[in-house]
Design a protein around this motif. Sequence first.
Motif, PDB file in Angstrom:
ATOM      1  N   CYS A  28       0.836  -1.212   0.000  1.00 42.56           N
ATOM      2  CA  CYS A  28       0.000   0.000   0.000  1.00 42.56           C
ATOM      3  C   CYS A  28       0.865   1.253   0.000  1.00 42.56           C
ATOM      4  O   CYS A  28       0.592   2.207  -0.747  1.00 42.56           O
ATOM      5  N   LYS A  56      -8.258  11.580   2.797  1.00 44.26           N
ATOM      6  CA  LYS A  56      -8.387  10.154   3.105  1.00 44.26           C
ATOM      7  C   LYS A  56      -9.203   9.433   2.028  1.00 44.26           C
ATOM      8  O   LYS A  56      -8.889   8.301   1.664  1.00 44.26           O
ATOM      9  N   GLU A  57     -10.241  10.088   1.501  1.00 44.05           N
ATOM     10  CA  GLU A  57     -11.026   9.499   0.415  1.00 44.05           C
ATOM     11  C   GLU A  57     -10.162   9.273  -0.821  1.00 44.05           C
ATOM     12  O   GLU A  57     -10.261   8.238  -1.479  1.00 44.05           O
ATOM     13  N   ASN A  60      -7.950   6.290  -0.289  1.00 41.58           N
ATOM     14  CA  ASN A  60      -8.716   5.048  -0.471  1.00 41.58           C
ATOM     15  C   ASN A  60      -8.960   4.743  -1.944  1.00 41.58           C
ATOM     16  O   ASN A  60      -8.901   3.590  -2.360  1.00 41.58           O
ATOM     17  N   LYS A  61      -9.217   5.779  -2.736  1.00 48.21           N
ATOM     18  CA  LYS A  61      -9.429   5.575  -4.171  1.00 48.21           C
ATOM     19  C   LYS A  61      -8.132   5.144  -4.850  1.00 48.21           C
ATOM     20  O   LYS A  61      -8.160   4.291  -5.744  1.00 48.21           O
ATOM     21  N   ASP A  64      -7.532   1.572  -3.994  1.00 44.33           N
ATOM     22  CA  ASP A  64      -8.553   0.774  -4.665  1.00 44.33           C
ATOM     23  C   ASP A  64      -8.853  -0.537  -3.945  1.00 44.33           C
ATOM     24  O   ASP A  64      -9.038  -1.573  -4.566  1.00 44.33           O
ATOM     25  N   LYS A  65      -8.850  -0.509  -2.616  1.00 38.14           N
ATOM     26  CA  LYS A  65      -9.244  -1.674  -1.835  1.00 38.14           C
ATOM     27  C   LYS A  65      -9.626  -1.228  -0.439  1.00 38.14           C
ATOM     28  O   LYS A  65      -9.281  -0.132   0.000  1.00 38.14           O
ATOM     29  N   GLU A  66     -10.321  -2.095   0.243  1.00 38.92           N
ATOM     30  CA  GLU A  66     -10.748  -1.805   1.606  1.00 38.92           C
ATOM     31  C   GLU A  66      -9.561  -1.974   2.549  1.00 38.92           C
ATOM     32  O   GLU A  66      -8.895  -3.000   2.550  1.00 38.92           O
ATOM     33  N   LEU A  67      -9.290  -0.949   3.328  1.00 40.64           N
ATOM     34  CA  LEU A  67      -8.172  -0.992   4.265  1.00 40.64           C
ATOM     35  C   LEU A  67      -8.603  -1.647   5.564  1.00 40.64           C
ATOM     36  O   LEU A  67      -9.735  -1.458   6.009  1.00 40.64           O
ATOM     37  N   ASP A  68      -7.702  -2.429   6.174  1.00 33.85           N
ATOM     38  CA  ASP A  68      -8.037  -2.987   7.481  1.00 33.85           C
ATOM     39  C   ASP A  68      -7.970  -1.883   8.528  1.00 33.85           C
ATOM     40  O   ASP A  68      -7.492  -0.777   8.277  1.00 33.85           O
ATOM     41  N   ALA A  69      -8.445  -2.172   9.706  1.00 32.63           N
ATOM     42  CA  ALA A  69      -8.588  -1.157  10.754  1.00 32.63           C
ATOM     43  C   ALA A  69      -7.242  -0.561  11.160  1.00 32.63           C
ATOM     44  O   ALA A  69      -7.134   0.648  11.381  1.00 32.63           O
ATOM     45  N   SER A  72      -5.936   1.715   8.360  1.00 36.06           N
ATOM     46  CA  SER A  72      -6.841   2.859   8.273  1.00 36.06           C
ATOM     47  C   SER A  72      -6.561   3.845   9.407  1.00 36.06           C
ATOM     48  O   SER A  72      -6.503   5.064   9.188  1.00 36.06           O
TER      49      SER A  72
END
Length: 177
Positions: A28, A56-57, A60-61, A64-69, A72
Amino acid sequence: MKDLIAKRYIKALSSVANEDELREYLSCLDILSNAYNISKFREIMEASYICVSTKKELINKVLDKELDAKFSNFINVLAEHKRLDLFCELKTELSSCISALNKEYKAVLISKETYEEDILKDIEDKFGKQLNVKLKLEQITTSNDGIKLVVDDLNIEISFSKEKFINDLKHHILKAF
């Protein structure tokens, strides 16, 4: 200065994550550091008039994936403390951290001559065995007489210089009289 700041953030991140998670975070950070080389992305990250949530948006774009806690929260802390300009330094430090966990280090051999692969492999093996680590040797040729082996992450530098040897020999001989 940025390196020292990045080292602290990576130390904190590595204390709460396992090696597999750190490798994922490294990928990442690699993506983010490459994006940071793009002037528009860099402008947005450094702009004080753009709110933190927008930054932050965008991160995330880009990922291109969901970040773990954990990651994040790591990004949130970076954003809150206005440290979103550290992606390159964070990537370097995290790479060093993962190498240290695996006892794999990069060494640089600086010499006037170019050595063959089998000699470099022999140096890697013998010196790595002495230090109880695994080395990856990179060779750099220079015009200076002498040879130097540097392992930055371990703060090791071994060198032999023809000029220094001759000067030390002269000094020793002159001291004898």
